[in-house]
Design a protein around this motif. Structure first.
Motif, PDB file in Angstrom:
ATOM      1  N   ARG A  12      29.836  56.972  12.930  1.00 56.35           N
ATOM      2  CA  ARG A  12      28.370  57.028  13.000  1.00 56.35           C
ATOM      3  C   ARG A  12      27.746  56.012  12.055  1.00 56.35           C
ATOM      4  NH1 ARG A  12      26.726  63.164  12.436  1.00 56.35           N
ATOM      5  NH2 ARG A  12      28.926  63.631  12.310  1.00 56.35           N
ATOM      6  N   PHE A  13      28.296  55.891  10.849  1.00 55.28           N
ATOM      7  CA  PHE A  13      27.767  54.887   9.916  1.00 55.28           C
ATOM      8  C   PHE A  13      28.042  53.482  10.416  1.00 55.28           C
ATOM      9  CE2 PHE A  13      27.422  58.301   6.765  1.00 55.28           C
ATOM     10  CZ  PHE A  13      26.175  58.002   6.261  1.00 55.28           C
ATOM     11  N   GLU A  14      29.228  53.244  10.923  1.00 58.64           N
ATOM     12  CA  GLU A  14      29.548  51.925  11.452  1.00 58.64           C
ATOM     13  C   GLU A  14      28.568  51.551  12.557  1.00 58.64           C
ATOM     14  OE1 GLU A  14      33.248  49.555  13.591  1.00 58.64           O
ATOM     15  OE2 GLU A  14      33.571  51.566  12.801  1.00 58.64           O
ATOM     16  N   TRP A  15      28.294  52.477  13.454  1.00 53.81           N
ATOM     17  CA  TRP A  15      27.346  52.244  14.549  1.00 53.81           C
ATOM     18  C   TRP A  15      25.949  51.963  13.986  1.00 53.81           C
ATOM     19  CZ3 TRP A  15      22.911  54.838  15.921  1.00 53.81           C
ATOM     20  CH2 TRP A  15      22.357  54.468  17.157  1.00 53.81           C
ATOM     21  N   ALA A  16      25.497  52.780  13.054  1.00 57.81           N
ATOM     22  CA  ALA A  16      24.146  52.622  12.500  1.00 57.81           C
ATOM     23  C   ALA A  16      23.997  51.287  11.775  1.00 57.81           C
ATOM     24  CB  ALA A  16      23.832  53.770  11.546  1.00 57.81           C
ATOM     25  N   PHE A  17      25.014  50.902  11.022  1.00 59.73           N
ATOM     26  CA  PHE A  17      24.925  49.665  10.250  1.00 59.73           C
ATOM     27  C   PHE A  17      25.035  48.426  11.126  1.00 59.73           C
ATOM     28  CE2 PHE A  17      26.610  51.994   6.242  1.00 59.73           C
ATOM     29  CZ  PHE A  17      25.361  52.551   6.043  1.00 59.73           C
ATOM     30  N   TYR A  23      15.922  47.358   8.179  1.00 62.34           N
ATOM     31  CA  TYR A  23      15.842  48.808   7.985  1.00 62.34           C
ATOM     32  C   TYR A  23      16.454  49.525   9.172  1.00 62.34           C
ATOM     33  CZ  TYR A  23      12.720  47.592   4.217  1.00 62.34           C
ATOM     34  OH  TYR A  23      12.204  47.055   3.072  1.00 62.34           O
ATOM     35  N   LEU A  24      17.066  50.663   8.896  1.00 61.79           N
ATOM     36  CA  LEU A  24      17.589  51.488   9.981  1.00 61.79           C
ATOM     37  C   LEU A  24      16.418  52.043  10.770  1.00 61.79           C
ATOM     38  CD1 LEU A  24      20.406  53.457   8.123  1.00 61.79           C
ATOM     39  CD2 LEU A  24      20.620  51.403   9.523  1.00 61.79           C
ATOM     40  N   GLU A  35      22.317  62.721  13.180  1.00 60.45           N
ATOM     41  CA  GLU A  35      21.787  61.653  12.340  1.00 60.45           C
ATOM     42  C   GLU A  35      22.886  61.159  11.406  1.00 60.45           C
ATOM     43  OE1 GLU A  35      18.721  60.663  12.745  1.00 60.45           O
ATOM     44  OE2 GLU A  35      18.027  62.281  14.010  1.00 60.45           O
ATOM     45  N   VAL A  36      22.717  59.968  10.861  1.00 57.83           N
ATOM     46  CA  VAL A  36      23.688  59.490   9.885  1.00 57.83           C
ATOM     47  C   VAL A  36      23.657  60.355   8.626  1.00 57.83           C
ATOM     48  CG1 VAL A  36      23.878  57.119  10.711  1.00 57.83           C
ATOM     49  CG2 VAL A  36      22.137  57.693   9.036  1.00 57.83           C
ATOM     50  N   GLU A  37      22.526  60.971   8.351  1.00 56.86           N
ATOM     51  CA  GLU A  37      22.448  61.878   7.207  1.00 56.86           C
ATOM     52  C   GLU A  37      23.391  63.071   7.403  1.00 56.86           C
ATOM     53  OE1 GLU A  37      18.557  59.653   7.399  1.00 56.86           O
ATOM     54  OE2 GLU A  37      19.809  60.660   8.856  1.00 56.86           O
ATOM     55  N   ILE A  65      29.209  52.874   1.588  1.00 56.33           N
ATOM     56  CA  ILE A  65      28.285  53.399   2.602  1.00 56.33           C
ATOM     57  C   ILE A  65      26.945  53.723   1.958  1.00 56.33           C
ATOM     58  CG2 ILE A  65      27.812  55.450   4.022  1.00 56.33           C
ATOM     59  CD1 ILE A  65      30.830  55.383   4.764  1.00 56.33           C
ATOM     60  N   ASP A  66      26.979  54.398   0.806  1.00 55.36           N
ATOM     61  CA  ASP A  66      25.742  54.770   0.119  1.00 55.36           C
ATOM     62  C   ASP A  66      24.926  53.547  -0.269  1.00 55.36           C
ATOM     63  OD1 ASP A  66      26.401  57.441   0.365  1.00 55.36           O
ATOM     64  OD2 ASP A  66      26.952  57.713  -1.744  1.00 55.36           O
ATOM     65  N   GLU A  67      25.593  52.510  -0.750  1.00 57.69           N
ATOM     66  CA  GLU A  67      24.881  51.278  -1.119  1.00 57.69           C
ATOM     67  C   GLU A  67      24.166  50.677   0.085  1.00 57.69           C
ATOM     68  OE1 GLU A  67      27.525  48.511  -2.978  1.00 57.69           O
ATOM     69  OE2 GLU A  67      28.058  49.939  -4.565  1.00 57.69           O
ATOM     70  N   GLU A  68      24.862  50.594   1.204  1.00 58.59           N
ATOM     71  CA  GLU A  68      24.254  50.018   2.409  1.00 58.59           C
ATOM     72  C   GLU A  68      23.146  50.918   2.950  1.00 58.59           C
ATOM     73  OE1 GLU A  68      23.721  47.192   5.576  1.00 58.59           O
ATOM     74  OE2 GLU A  68      24.408  47.117   3.502  1.00 58.59           O
TER      75      GLU A  68
END
Length: 96
Positions: A12-17, A23-24, A35-37, A65-68
């Motif tokens: 999910r994070f890979e997809w979102a990033f 901005y997301l 959600e990514v959250e 992940i948190d940094e991005e």
């Protein structure tokens, strides 16, 4: 946690990033209701149950992940009492 939960959360994070833009986009979600959250919540839960070595390895990945995620979101302008009591990632907004 179900088998594959970590892989799903990371996907999910890979997809979102991979989504374009600085901005997301809040309207773009992996699947409705996911959600990514939520993925970050899953990773936090998994960390509680991993042996030390695996926790360190996943922790390094989560830190990136948190940094991005922080770079591609903004602080939630609502007062603190209105925000979700969950992790800091829920106190970020993906809308400008």
């Amino acid at each position: 946690m179900r088998p594959g939960a970590v892989a799903d959360a990371l996907a999910r994070f890979e997809w979102a990033f991979r989504q374009p833009g600085r901005y997301l986009n809040a309207s773009e979600v992996w699947q409705p209701g996911l959600e990514v959250e939520d993925a970050r919540d899953d990773l936090e839960k998994v960390m509680l149950h991993l042996p030390l070595g695996a926790r360190r390895d996943l922790g390094r990945l989560i830190a990136r992940i948190d940094e991005e995620f922080e770079r591609r979101t903004l602080p939630d302008p609502r007062p603190v009492r209105v925000r979700a009591p969950d992790g800091w990632w829920w106190a970020r907004t993906r809308e400008r």
